[in-house]
Enzyme design. Sequence first.
Site, PDB file in Angstrom:
ATOM      1  N   ASP A  43      -2.708 -10.457  -2.455  1.00 15.16           N
ATOM      2  CA  ASP A  43      -3.313  -9.995  -1.215  1.00 15.16           C
ATOM      3  C   ASP A  43      -4.797  -9.703  -1.450  1.00 15.16           C
ATOM      4  O   ASP A  43      -5.217  -9.365  -2.564  1.00 15.16           O
ATOM      5  CB  ASP A  43      -2.595  -8.728  -0.757  1.00 15.16           C
ATOM      6  CG  ASP A  43      -2.962  -8.297   0.656  1.00 15.16           C
ATOM      7  OD1 ASP A  43      -2.224  -8.636   1.578  1.00 15.16           O
ATOM      8  OD2 ASP A  43      -3.997  -7.613   0.812  1.00 15.16           O
TER       9      ASP A  43
ATOM     10  N   HIS B 119       0.814  -1.223   0.000  1.00 11.76           N
ATOM     11  CA  HIS B 119       0.000   0.000   0.000  1.00 11.76           C
ATOM     12  C   HIS B 119       0.849   1.274   0.000  1.00 11.76           C
ATOM     13  O   HIS B 119       0.304   2.373  -0.135  1.00 11.76           O
ATOM     14  CB  HIS B 119      -0.938   0.027   1.210  1.00 11.76           C
ATOM     15  CG  HIS B 119      -2.004  -1.023   1.179  1.00 11.76           C
ATOM     16  ND1 HIS B 119      -2.887  -1.155   0.135  1.00 11.76           N
ATOM     17  CD2 HIS B 119      -2.324  -2.000   2.068  1.00 11.76           C
ATOM     18  CE1 HIS B 119      -3.710  -2.163   0.381  1.00 11.76           C
ATOM     19  NE2 HIS B 119      -3.387  -2.694   1.550  1.00 11.76           N
TER      20      HIS B 119
ATOM     21  N   ASP C 188      -4.650 -12.888   3.496  1.00 13.00           N
ATOM     22  CA  ASP C 188      -5.931 -12.409   4.010  1.00 13.00           C
ATOM     23  C   ASP C 188      -7.092 -12.736   3.085  1.00 13.00           C
ATOM     24  O   ASP C 188      -8.219 -12.293   3.319  1.00 13.00           O
ATOM     25  CB  ASP C 188      -5.881 -10.906   4.308  1.00 13.00           C
ATOM     26  CG  ASP C 188      -5.188 -10.090   3.244  1.00 13.00           C
ATOM     27  OD1 ASP C 188      -4.753 -10.663   2.233  1.00 13.00           O
ATOM     28  OD2 ASP C 188      -5.080  -8.862   3.417  1.00 13.00           O
TER      29      ASP C 188
ATOM     30  N   HIS D 190      -6.446  -7.145  -0.487  1.00  9.89           N
ATOM     31  CA  HIS D 190      -6.615  -5.735  -0.806  1.00  9.89           C
ATOM     32  C   HIS D 190      -5.741  -5.334  -1.993  1.00  9.89           C
ATOM     33  O   HIS D 190      -4.640  -5.852  -2.161  1.00  9.89           O
ATOM     34  CB  HIS D 190      -6.247  -4.869   0.404  1.00  9.89           C
ATOM     35  CG  HIS D 190      -7.021  -5.188   1.632  1.00  9.89           C
ATOM     36  ND1 HIS D 190      -6.549  -6.076   2.593  1.00  9.89           N
ATOM     37  CD2 HIS D 190      -8.231  -4.764   2.068  1.00  9.89           C
ATOM     38  CE1 HIS D 190      -7.444  -6.171   3.568  1.00  9.89           C
ATOM     39  NE2 HIS D 190      -8.471  -5.389   3.276  1.00  9.89           N
TER      40      HIS D 190
END
Length: 343
Positions: free
Chosen positions: A196, A160, A285, A198
Amino acid sequence: MIVIYSEEHRLQSGRSELNDGQLVPCYEKPERADIVRTRLETVGIGPILAPESHGPAPLERVHDAGYLGFLQTAWTEWVAEHGDWDALPLNWVAPGMHRRVVPRSIDGRLGYYSFDAGTPITAGTWRAATAAADSALTGADRLRAGDRCAFALCRPPGHHAGRAFYGGYCFLNNAAIAAQSLRDNGAARVAVLDVDYHHGNGTQEILWERGDVLFVSLHADPADEFPYFSGHADETGAGAGEGFNLNLPLPWGTDWAAYAEALAVAAARIRAFAPDALVVSLGADTYGGDPISRFRLLSEDFLRMGAALAGIGLPTLFVMEGGYAVADLGVNVANVLGGFENA
Protein backbone atom coordinates in the site's frame (compact mmCIF):
# COMPACT_ATOMS: atom_id res chain seq x y z
CA MET A 1 -7.67 -17.72 -8.10
CA ILE A 2 -10.47 -17.85 -5.55
CA VAL A 3 -11.90 -14.41 -4.69
CA ILE A 4 -13.64 -13.94 -1.34
CA TYR A 5 -16.15 -11.09 -1.19
CA SER A 6 -18.94 -10.14 1.20
CA GLU A 7 -21.91 -7.93 0.37
CA GLU A 8 -21.79 -6.77 3.99
CA HIS A 9 -18.97 -4.39 3.10
CA ARG A 10 -21.72 -1.95 2.05
CA LEU A 11 -22.71 -1.55 5.71
CA GLN A 12 -19.64 0.64 6.22
CA SER A 13 -20.76 3.74 4.35
CA GLY A 14 -19.60 6.90 6.07
CA ARG A 15 -21.05 10.27 5.19
CA SER A 16 -17.91 12.35 5.72
CA GLU A 17 -14.33 12.45 6.93
CA LEU A 18 -12.10 15.29 8.08
CA ASN A 19 -9.50 15.88 5.37
CA ASP A 20 -7.33 18.96 4.87
CA GLY A 21 -9.45 20.93 7.33
CA GLN A 22 -12.76 20.14 5.66
CA LEU A 23 -15.52 17.59 6.13
CA VAL A 24 -15.56 15.87 2.74
CA PRO A 25 -17.27 12.74 1.35
CA CYS A 26 -15.40 9.61 2.38
CA TYR A 27 -12.74 8.39 -0.04
CA GLU A 28 -13.17 4.89 1.42
CA LYS A 29 -16.63 4.06 0.06
CA PRO A 30 -18.62 1.02 -1.13
CA GLU A 31 -17.94 1.75 -4.81
CA ARG A 32 -14.33 0.67 -4.25
CA ALA A 33 -15.19 -2.97 -3.68
CA ASP A 34 -17.97 -2.93 -6.26
CA ILE A 35 -15.72 -1.78 -9.08
CA VAL A 36 -13.00 -4.28 -8.19
CA ARG A 37 -15.50 -7.13 -8.19
CA THR A 38 -16.94 -6.03 -11.53
CA ARG A 39 -13.51 -5.91 -13.13
CA LEU A 40 -12.55 -9.34 -11.79
CA GLU A 41 -15.73 -10.79 -13.26
CA THR A 42 -15.04 -9.07 -16.60
CA VAL A 43 -11.54 -10.50 -16.95
CA GLY A 44 -12.47 -13.92 -15.57
CA ILE A 45 -10.62 -13.91 -12.26
CA GLY A 46 -12.59 -16.06 -9.82
CA PRO A 47 -14.78 -17.80 -8.84
CA ILE A 48 -16.14 -15.31 -6.31
CA LEU A 49 -17.25 -16.86 -3.03
CA ALA A 50 -18.78 -15.52 0.17
CA PRO A 51 -16.66 -15.77 3.33
CA GLU A 52 -17.28 -18.35 6.01
CA SER A 53 -17.93 -17.16 9.55
CA HIS A 54 -15.03 -17.82 11.94
CA GLY A 55 -16.48 -16.32 15.12
CA PRO A 56 -14.66 -14.04 17.57
CA ALA A 57 -11.70 -16.29 18.47
CA PRO A 58 -9.41 -15.33 15.52
CA LEU A 59 -10.05 -11.62 16.21
CA GLU A 60 -9.15 -12.08 19.87
CA ARG A 61 -5.83 -13.65 18.86
CA VAL A 62 -4.80 -10.29 17.38
CA HIS A 63 -6.86 -7.52 19.01
CA ASP A 64 -7.38 -6.38 22.58
CA ALA A 65 -10.65 -7.61 24.13
CA GLY A 66 -11.60 -4.16 25.41
CA TYR A 67 -11.06 -2.68 21.97
CA LEU A 68 -13.24 -5.32 20.32
CA GLY A 69 -15.96 -4.63 22.87
CA PHE A 70 -15.73 -0.92 22.12
CA LEU A 71 -16.18 -1.50 18.37
CA GLN A 72 -19.26 -3.63 18.97
CA THR A 73 -21.07 -1.02 21.10
CA ALA A 74 -19.65 2.31 19.92
CA TRP A 75 -22.43 3.11 17.45
CA THR A 76 -25.27 2.41 19.88
CA GLU A 77 -23.62 4.56 22.55
CA TRP A 78 -22.86 7.34 20.08
CA VAL A 79 -26.46 7.52 18.84
CA ALA A 80 -27.77 7.59 22.40
CA GLU A 81 -25.46 10.50 23.21
CA HIS A 82 -25.39 12.50 19.96
CA GLY A 83 -27.89 11.20 17.41
CA ASP A 84 -27.79 9.43 14.09
CA TRP A 85 -24.71 10.80 12.33
CA ASP A 86 -21.20 9.48 11.85
CA ALA A 87 -19.12 9.05 14.99
CA LEU A 88 -15.84 10.95 14.73
CA PRO A 89 -13.43 11.60 17.62
CA LEU A 90 -12.88 15.00 19.17
CA ASN A 91 -9.48 14.76 20.88
CA TRP A 92 -6.48 12.49 21.42
CA VAL A 93 -3.77 11.82 23.97
CA ALA A 94 -0.88 14.30 23.76
CA PRO A 95 2.62 14.09 25.29
CA GLY A 96 2.38 14.51 29.05
CA MET A 97 -1.14 13.06 29.16
CA HIS A 98 -1.84 9.40 29.86
CA ARG A 99 -3.97 6.42 28.82
CA ARG A 100 -4.16 4.68 32.18
CA VAL A 101 -7.96 4.64 32.34
CA VAL A 102 -10.43 4.00 29.53
CA PRO A 103 -12.88 6.95 29.60
CA ARG A 104 -16.51 6.24 30.44
CA SER A 105 -17.95 8.62 27.85
CA ILE A 106 -18.23 7.57 24.22
CA ASP A 107 -16.41 10.75 23.13
CA GLY A 108 -13.49 9.90 25.37
CA ARG A 109 -13.34 6.32 24.14
CA LEU A 110 -13.39 7.41 20.49
CA GLY A 111 -10.24 9.43 21.18
CA TYR A 112 -8.74 6.67 23.30
CA TYR A 113 -9.04 4.01 20.60
CA SER A 114 -8.48 6.07 17.42
CA PHE A 115 -5.67 8.08 15.86
CA ASP A 116 -7.41 10.20 13.19
CA ALA A 117 -10.67 11.93 12.29
CA GLY A 118 -10.98 10.35 8.87
CA THR A 119 -12.46 7.04 9.96
CA PRO A 120 -16.15 7.35 10.83
CA ILE A 121 -17.91 4.68 12.85
CA THR A 122 -21.37 4.04 11.42
CA ALA A 123 -24.34 1.80 12.10
CA GLY A 124 -22.80 -1.02 10.07
CA THR A 125 -19.12 -0.68 10.96
CA TRP A 126 -18.85 -3.75 13.18
CA ARG A 127 -20.65 -6.07 10.76
CA ALA A 128 -18.68 -4.83 7.78
CA ALA A 129 -15.36 -5.08 9.61
CA THR A 130 -16.01 -8.62 10.85
CA ALA A 131 -17.11 -9.67 7.35
CA ALA A 132 -13.81 -8.31 6.01
CA ALA A 133 -11.89 -10.26 8.64
CA ASP A 134 -13.85 -13.40 7.76
CA SER A 135 -12.92 -12.83 4.11
CA ALA A 136 -9.23 -12.78 5.00
CA LEU A 137 -9.62 -15.83 7.22
CA THR A 138 -11.43 -17.71 4.46
CA GLY A 139 -8.55 -16.85 2.14
CA ALA A 140 -6.12 -18.27 4.70
CA ASP A 141 -8.25 -21.41 4.80
CA ARG A 142 -7.83 -21.77 1.03
CA LEU A 143 -4.03 -21.61 1.30
CA ARG A 144 -4.08 -24.30 3.99
CA ALA A 145 -6.24 -26.41 1.70
CA GLY A 146 -3.50 -26.28 -0.92
CA ASP A 147 -4.44 -23.34 -3.15
CA ARG A 148 -1.49 -21.44 -4.63
CA CYS A 149 -3.21 -18.10 -4.12
CA ALA A 150 -6.41 -16.38 -3.04
CA PHE A 151 -7.73 -12.82 -2.95
CA ALA A 152 -9.74 -11.48 -0.03
CA LEU A 153 -11.61 -8.42 -1.31
CA CYS A 154 -11.73 -6.89 2.15
CA ARG A 155 -13.60 -3.71 2.87
CA PRO A 156 -13.12 -1.87 5.16
CA PRO A 157 -9.34 -2.28 4.84
CA GLY A 158 -7.21 -3.18 7.83
CA HIS A 159 -3.49 -2.40 7.83
CA HIS A 160 -3.74 0.82 9.88
CA ALA A 161 -5.64 -0.92 12.70
CA GLY A 162 -3.47 -1.93 15.64
CA ARG A 163 -4.01 -4.23 18.57
CA ALA A 164 -6.20 -1.64 20.30
CA PHE A 165 -6.68 1.27 17.91
CA TYR A 166 -8.34 2.19 14.63
CA GLY A 167 -7.75 4.84 11.97
CA GLY A 168 -6.83 5.25 8.32
CA TYR A 169 -10.23 3.76 7.37
CA CYS A 170 -9.29 0.52 9.22
CA PHE A 171 -10.90 -1.20 12.23
CA LEU A 172 -9.69 -4.82 12.25
CA ASN A 173 -6.30 -5.78 10.87
CA ASN A 174 -7.31 -8.32 8.23
CA ALA A 175 -3.75 -9.16 7.14
CA ALA A 176 -2.51 -9.74 10.69
CA ILE A 177 -5.60 -11.81 11.51
CA ALA A 178 -4.96 -13.99 8.45
CA ALA A 179 -1.26 -14.34 9.27
CA GLN A 180 -2.09 -15.38 12.84
CA SER A 181 -4.59 -17.91 11.55
CA LEU A 182 -1.94 -19.43 9.29
CA ARG A 183 0.44 -19.66 12.25
CA ASP A 184 -2.22 -21.18 14.50
CA ASN A 185 -2.97 -23.84 11.91
CA GLY A 186 0.47 -25.16 11.16
CA ALA A 187 2.63 -22.56 9.40
CA ALA A 188 5.97 -22.22 11.20
CA ARG A 189 6.67 -18.79 9.72
CA VAL A 190 4.57 -16.28 7.77
CA ALA A 191 5.60 -13.12 5.94
CA VAL A 192 3.39 -10.07 5.52
CA LEU A 193 4.31 -7.77 2.63
CA ASP A 194 2.55 -4.40 2.53
CA VAL A 195 2.55 -2.69 -0.88
CA ASP A 196 0.00 0.00 0.00
CA TYR A 197 1.10 3.61 -0.55
CA HIS A 198 0.76 4.30 3.18
CA HIS A 199 2.74 2.53 5.87
CA GLY A 200 0.90 -0.31 7.59
CA ASN A 201 1.44 1.11 11.07
CA GLY A 202 -1.15 -1.17 12.64
CA THR A 203 0.41 -4.33 11.23
CA GLN A 204 3.83 -3.19 12.39
CA GLU A 205 2.56 -2.51 15.90
CA ILE A 206 0.88 -5.91 16.16
CA LEU A 207 3.96 -7.79 14.91
CA TRP A 208 6.63 -5.58 16.51
CA GLU A 209 7.92 -8.20 18.94
CA ARG A 210 7.29 -11.26 16.76
CA GLY A 211 10.08 -13.30 15.21
CA ASP A 212 7.74 -15.82 13.60
CA VAL A 213 5.97 -13.31 11.35
CA LEU A 214 8.13 -11.07 9.17
CA PHE A 215 6.70 -7.66 8.25
CA VAL A 216 8.00 -5.84 5.17
CA SER A 217 6.50 -2.57 3.92
CA LEU A 218 7.05 -0.39 0.85
CA HIS A 219 5.41 3.01 1.33
CA ALA A 220 5.69 6.76 1.07
CA ASP A 221 8.24 8.29 3.42
CA PRO A 222 6.45 9.12 6.69
CA ALA A 223 8.45 12.34 6.90
CA ASP A 224 6.06 13.54 4.20
CA GLU A 225 3.03 11.29 4.33
CA PHE A 226 0.32 9.74 6.54
CA PRO A 227 0.56 8.13 9.06
CA TYR A 228 3.68 10.29 9.72
CA PHE A 229 4.68 8.70 13.03
CA SER A 230 5.44 5.17 11.83
CA GLY A 231 7.33 3.61 8.94
CA HIS A 232 10.89 4.92 9.13
CA ALA A 233 13.75 2.71 7.97
CA ASP A 234 15.29 2.45 11.44
CA GLU A 235 12.18 0.74 12.86
CA THR A 236 13.30 -2.90 12.86
CA GLY A 237 11.31 -4.55 15.67
CA ALA A 238 12.05 -5.25 19.32
CA GLY A 239 12.67 -8.21 21.59
CA ALA A 240 12.05 -11.46 19.73
CA GLY A 241 11.00 -9.32 16.75
CA GLU A 242 14.28 -7.43 16.41
CA GLY A 243 15.31 -7.62 12.76
CA PHE A 244 11.96 -8.96 11.58
CA ASN A 245 10.48 -5.59 10.59
CA LEU A 246 11.73 -4.02 7.35
CA ASN A 247 10.50 -0.62 6.22
CA LEU A 248 11.39 0.66 2.75
CA PRO A 249 10.17 4.29 2.67
CA LEU A 250 10.14 5.91 -0.77
CA PRO A 251 9.91 9.58 -1.84
CA TRP A 252 6.98 11.33 -3.45
CA GLY A 253 7.06 10.84 -7.20
CA THR A 254 8.33 7.26 -7.06
CA ASP A 255 7.82 5.52 -10.43
CA TRP A 256 7.99 1.85 -11.36
CA ALA A 257 11.78 1.78 -11.86
CA ALA A 258 12.43 2.93 -8.29
CA TYR A 259 9.55 0.92 -6.88
CA ALA A 260 10.76 -2.27 -8.56
CA GLU A 261 14.19 -1.89 -6.94
CA ALA A 262 12.60 -1.65 -3.49
CA LEU A 263 10.28 -4.57 -4.26
CA ALA A 264 13.31 -6.68 -5.18
CA VAL A 265 14.87 -5.88 -1.79
CA ALA A 266 11.62 -6.88 -0.09
CA ALA A 267 11.40 -10.13 -2.06
CA ALA A 268 14.99 -11.05 -1.18
CA ARG A 269 14.33 -10.49 2.52
CA ILE A 270 11.19 -12.64 2.38
CA ARG A 271 13.03 -15.47 0.62
CA ALA A 272 15.79 -15.35 3.24
CA PHE A 273 13.16 -15.65 5.97
CA ALA A 274 11.83 -18.81 4.24
CA PRO A 275 8.20 -18.55 5.34
CA ASP A 276 5.53 -21.13 4.66
CA ALA A 277 3.10 -18.53 3.30
CA LEU A 278 2.93 -14.90 2.22
CA VAL A 279 0.16 -12.41 3.02
CA VAL A 280 0.17 -9.34 0.74
CA SER A 281 -1.53 -6.19 1.96
CA LEU A 282 -2.58 -5.05 -1.51
CA GLY A 283 -3.12 -1.33 -1.77
CA ALA A 284 -3.44 0.10 -5.28
CA ASP A 285 -3.03 3.71 -4.13
CA THR A 286 0.52 3.70 -5.52
CA TYR A 287 -1.20 4.52 -8.83
CA GLY A 288 -0.32 7.88 -10.35
CA GLY A 289 -3.97 8.90 -10.59
CA ASP A 290 -4.83 8.28 -6.95
CA PRO A 291 -6.41 11.40 -5.40
CA ILE A 292 -4.71 11.15 -2.00
CA SER A 293 -1.32 9.67 -2.94
CA ARG A 294 1.84 10.83 -4.72
CA PHE A 295 3.50 7.87 -6.42
CA ARG A 296 3.45 7.48 -10.20
CA LEU A 297 2.82 3.83 -10.99
CA LEU A 298 0.89 3.16 -14.22
CA SER A 299 -1.78 0.52 -14.71
CA GLU A 300 0.62 -1.73 -16.63
CA ASP A 301 3.07 -1.55 -13.73
CA PHE A 302 0.63 -3.51 -11.59
CA LEU A 303 1.01 -6.44 -14.00
CA ARG A 304 4.75 -6.30 -13.32
CA MET A 305 4.10 -6.12 -9.60
CA GLY A 306 1.99 -9.26 -9.71
CA ALA A 307 4.66 -11.13 -11.66
CA ALA A 308 7.33 -10.03 -9.17
CA LEU A 309 5.20 -11.26 -6.26
CA ALA A 310 4.71 -14.61 -7.99
CA GLY A 311 8.48 -14.84 -8.32
CA ILE A 312 8.81 -15.06 -4.53
CA GLY A 313 7.43 -18.56 -4.96
CA LEU A 314 5.12 -18.88 -1.96
CA PRO A 315 1.45 -19.67 -1.36
CA THR A 316 0.08 -16.14 -1.37
CA LEU A 317 -3.00 -14.52 0.11
CA PHE A 318 -3.80 -11.06 -1.23
CA VAL A 319 -5.77 -8.88 1.20
CA MET A 320 -7.33 -5.68 -0.16
CA GLU A 321 -6.20 -2.44 1.45
CA GLY A 322 -6.26 1.05 -0.11
CA GLY A 323 -6.75 2.56 -3.56
CA TYR A 324 -9.03 5.54 -4.13
CA ALA A 325 -8.87 6.30 -7.85
CA VAL A 326 -12.15 4.44 -8.14
CA ALA A 327 -12.49 4.51 -11.93
CA ASP A 328 -9.14 2.72 -12.36
CA LEU A 329 -9.04 0.69 -9.15
CA GLY A 330 -10.57 -2.44 -10.66
CA VAL A 331 -8.11 -2.49 -13.54
CA ASN A 332 -5.11 -2.01 -11.25
CA VAL A 333 -6.12 -4.69 -8.76
CA ALA A 334 -7.00 -7.15 -11.53
CA ASN A 335 -3.63 -6.47 -13.13
CA VAL A 336 -1.77 -7.46 -9.95
CA LEU A 337 -3.78 -10.67 -9.64
CA GLY A 338 -3.54 -11.45 -13.35
CA GLY A 339 0.19 -10.72 -13.38
CA PHE A 340 0.61 -13.14 -10.48
CA GLU A 341 -1.48 -15.91 -12.05
CA ASN A 342 0.19 -15.65 -15.45
CA ALA A 343 3.78 -15.42 -14.25
